[in-house]
Design a protein around this motif. Structure first.
Motif, PDB file in Angstrom:
ATOM      1  N   GLN A 167      11.660  17.553 -26.286  1.00 22.39           N
ATOM      2  CA  GLN A 167      12.785  17.466 -27.547  1.00 22.39           C
ATOM      3  C   GLN A 167      12.362  16.672 -28.181  1.00 22.39           C
ATOM      4  N   GLN A 168      11.889  15.363 -27.462  1.00 18.24           N
ATOM      5  CA  GLN A 168      11.973  14.525 -28.467  1.00 18.24           C
ATOM      6  C   GLN A 168      10.127  14.232 -28.706  1.00 18.24           C
ATOM      7  N   ARG A 169       9.389  14.854 -27.927  1.00 19.59           N
ATOM      8  CA  ARG A 169       8.244  15.065 -28.933  1.00 19.59           C
ATOM      9  C   ARG A 169       7.942  16.163 -29.835  1.00 19.59           C
ATOM     10  N   MET A 170       8.928  17.165 -29.380  1.00 20.71           N
ATOM     11  CA  MET A 170       8.629  18.322 -31.329  1.00 20.71           C
ATOM     12  C   MET A 170       9.727  17.797 -31.807  1.00 20.71           C
ATOM     13  N   ILE A 213       4.564  24.584 -30.112  1.00 15.00           N
ATOM     14  CA  ILE A 213       4.114  25.137 -28.783  1.00 15.00           C
ATOM     15  C   ILE A 213       4.699  24.802 -27.488  1.00 15.00           C
ATOM     16  N   GLY A 214       5.535  24.769 -27.186  1.00  8.50           N
ATOM     17  CA  GLY A 214       6.629  24.181 -25.919  1.00  8.50           C
ATOM     18  C   GLY A 214       7.273  25.043 -25.111  1.00  8.50           C
ATOM     19  N   ALA A 215       7.385  24.015 -23.951  1.00  9.26           N
ATOM     20  CA  ALA A 215       7.668  24.779 -22.816  1.00  9.26           C
ATOM     21  C   ALA A 215       9.184  24.584 -22.156  1.00  9.26           C
ATOM     22  N   ARG A 216       9.837  24.752 -20.889  1.00  9.82           N
ATOM     23  CA  ARG A 216      10.274  24.179 -20.213  1.00  9.82           C
ATOM     24  C   ARG A 216      11.698  23.307 -21.562  1.00  9.82           C
ATOM     25  N   MET A 217      11.308  22.763 -22.377  1.00  9.34           N
ATOM     26  CA  MET A 217      11.962  21.867 -22.804  1.00  9.34           C
ATOM     27  C   MET A 217      12.967  21.008 -22.662  1.00  9.34           C
ATOM     28  N   ALA A 255      -3.755  24.883 -37.149  1.00 10.90           N
ATOM     29  CA  ALA A 255      -3.574  24.389 -35.884  1.00 10.90           C
ATOM     30  C   ALA A 255      -2.080  24.150 -35.159  1.00 10.90           C
ATOM     31  N   VAL A 256      -3.177  24.049 -33.481  1.00 14.05           N
ATOM     32  CA  VAL A 256      -1.316  24.284 -32.843  1.00 14.05           C
ATOM     33  C   VAL A 256      -1.588  22.865 -32.478  1.00 14.05           C
ATOM     34  N   PHE A 257       0.209  22.016 -31.819  1.00 15.39           N
ATOM     35  CA  PHE A 257       0.055  21.047 -31.258  1.00 15.39           C
ATOM     36  C   PHE A 257       0.562  21.828 -30.021  1.00 15.39           C
ATOM     37  N   CYS A 258       0.264  22.053 -28.358  1.00 18.86           N
ATOM     38  CA  CYS A 258       1.475  21.936 -27.365  1.00 18.86           C
ATOM     39  C   CYS A 258       1.545  20.701 -26.687  1.00 18.86           C
ATOM     40  N   CYS A 259       2.816  21.489 -26.043  1.00 17.90           N
ATOM     41  CA  CYS A 259       3.990  20.416 -25.255  1.00 17.90           C
ATOM     42  C   CYS A 259       3.268  19.262 -24.541  1.00 17.90           C
ATOM     43  N   ASN A 260       2.227  20.461 -23.678  1.00 19.22           N
ATOM     44  CA  ASN A 260       1.446  19.568 -22.626  1.00 19.22           C
ATOM     45  C   ASN A 260       0.423  20.606 -22.542  1.00 19.22           C
ATOM     46  N   ASP A 261      -1.399  19.618 -21.765  1.00 22.54           N
ATOM     47  CA  ASP A 261      -2.155  20.272 -21.268  1.00 22.54           C
ATOM     48  C   ASP A 261      -2.624  21.326 -20.896  1.00 22.54           C
ATOM     49  N   ASP A 262      -1.260  21.935 -19.770  1.00 21.80           N
ATOM     50  CA  ASP A 262      -1.595  23.247 -19.381  1.00 21.80           C
ATOM     51  C   ASP A 262      -0.902  24.353 -20.443  1.00 21.80           C
ATOM     52  N   LEU A 263       0.093  24.276 -21.685  1.00 23.39           N
ATOM     53  CA  LEU A 263      -0.102  25.474 -23.268  1.00 23.39           C
ATOM     54  C   LEU A 263      -1.157  25.339 -23.108  1.00 23.39           C
ATOM     55  N   SER A 269       6.169  25.662 -17.858  1.00 18.98           N
ATOM     56  CA  SER A 269       4.925  26.287 -18.619  1.00 18.98           C
ATOM     57  C   SER A 269       3.876  27.060 -18.044  1.00 18.98           C
ATOM     58  N   SER A 270       2.863  26.672 -18.251  1.00 15.59           N
ATOM     59  CA  SER A 270       1.527  27.502 -17.496  1.00 15.59           C
ATOM     60  C   SER A 270       0.631  27.792 -18.068  1.00 15.59           C
ATOM     61  N   ILE A 271      -0.398  28.213 -17.528  1.00 12.13           N
ATOM     62  CA  ILE A 271      -1.725  28.400 -18.908  1.00 12.13           C
ATOM     63  C   ILE A 271      -1.662  29.595 -19.267  1.00 12.13           C
TER      64      ILE A 271
END
Length: 346
Positions: free
Chosen positions: A202-205, A193-197, A252-260, A230-232
């Motif tokens: 993009q590199q993490r993804m 799951i990614g936001a802002r991008m 399992a899901v990897f979120c691009c930041n802790d908000d998500l 991104s937001s909660i």
């Protein structure tokens, strides 16, 4: 009219006024302002007391012209509202302030064009150095930074060809290693799951995707992204959509930041999904909250305060003529596996 008086401006206090009130020379006042370590504590106290009494505001432009030094470090970050940068800025301010420098900060709103405009404005203030975020500046912006002939640090990521100095870490490698961790736990239907991008997300993804591909576990339908901030709340929304498109077949899901990731966790609980039994979650940035929610959230920790400290110290070293051991520093990262993944019980 009765009761009204003409509004007049009082004369702005000058350096000479401060010197007269403090009973010192104008040179002494200048030294207190620019080099307080070279003036006795008693004189510093007298001068600063006079400054406070008169409300004196130093003329920074005139001082810069006279000394060819502004004692200003320009800093450009993508967002003042993104808490990720708070620790970085705290490190920069702590070191710059202790070194006698002021920080001039601008928000570029994740826009290369806005960044170009803001950095042009900063450079017009004759900063002695610049700290900027990442390496995706426009060519015009890069030319400006190079032609300014001042120390420049690009932070937050490791760059192949930095303009000058560079401190950060590999977002690609971080994403790659998160995927390895999740696969080592036995998960096979792994989503993203990614936001802002922005470029770092993009590199993490990209790293995450490549690691999954090495084990033939990449499924495009398990990746969902949006250019929205991104937001909660968005994390919960994206997780619900991902579960729908995957038919619920998601381990399992990897979120691009802790908000998500926090949003995904709360949404999982609303949907009566057990984390990590039914769904494992991992975030990025390791906010303080992530360690205290239930279950605690796995996340990628980056030493952000230390990054800010080292970025500012690299600048001060150059300004003071002290050679840096390295012009590029990989500050690294740590994947902290907690209760939201099975690794916590391994």
């Amino acid at each position: 009219m009765v009761g009204r008086t003409r509004n007049t401006k009082s004369k702005r206090a000058t350096l000479a006024d401060v010197a007269k009130l403090a009973g010192v020379s104008a040179i002494t006042v200048s030294r207190v302002l620019n080099h307080p370590d070279k003036v006795s504590d008693d004189l510093c106290h007298r001068v600063r007391e006079a400054i406070d009494t008169l409300g004196y505001i130093p003329n920074q432009s005139a001082s810069s012209l006279a000394s060819a030094r502004s004692q200003v470090i320009g800093v450009a970050i993508p967002s003042l509202s993104n808490v990720v940068f708070n620790d970085v800025l705290r490190g920069i301010y702590d070191v710059a302030g202790a070194g006698g420098y002021k920080v001039l900060l601008v928000d570029t709103h994740y826009s290369p064009i806005e960044e170009e405009n803001m950095i042009r404005t900063l450079l017009s203030q004759s900063p002695e150095a610049m700290i900027v975020t990442g390496g995706d500046q426009t060519r015009a912006c890069q030319r400006m930074l190079s032609s300014a002939a001042i120390p420049v640090v690009q932070m937050m990521e490791i760059l192949e060809e930095p303009l000058d100095m560079n401190i950060g870490f590999s977002h690609f490698q971080a994403g790659f290693e998160v995927a390895q961790k999740l696969m080592a736990c036995g998960y096979q239907r792994i989503g993203f799951i990614g936001a802002r991008m922005d470029t770092r997300v993009q590199q993490r993804m990209a790293g995450f995707k490549e690691a999954l591909q090495t084990q033939d576990l990449y499924h495009s339908e398990l990746f969902t992204t949006t250019p929205s901030p991104s937001s909660i709340a968005l994390g919960g929304e994206l997780l619900r959509g991902l579960l729908s498109t995957s038919g619920g077949k998601l381990d399992a899901v990897f979120c691009c930041n802790d908000d998500l990731a926090l949003g995904a966790l709360f949404e999982s609980q609303r949907m009566h999904l057990s984390v990590p039994k039914d769904l494992a979650l991992c975030g990025f940035n390791d906010f303080e909250t992530s360690a205290f929610v239930n279950p605690s959230l796995s996340s990628v920790h980056v030493p952000r305060y230390e990054m800010g400290v080292q970025a500012a110290q690299m600048i001060l070293n150059v300004l003071k003529g002290v050679p840096n051991k390295e012009k590029q520093v990989d500050i690294g990262f740590e994947i902290r596996m907690r209760q939201s993944t099975r690794m916590a019980s391994a």
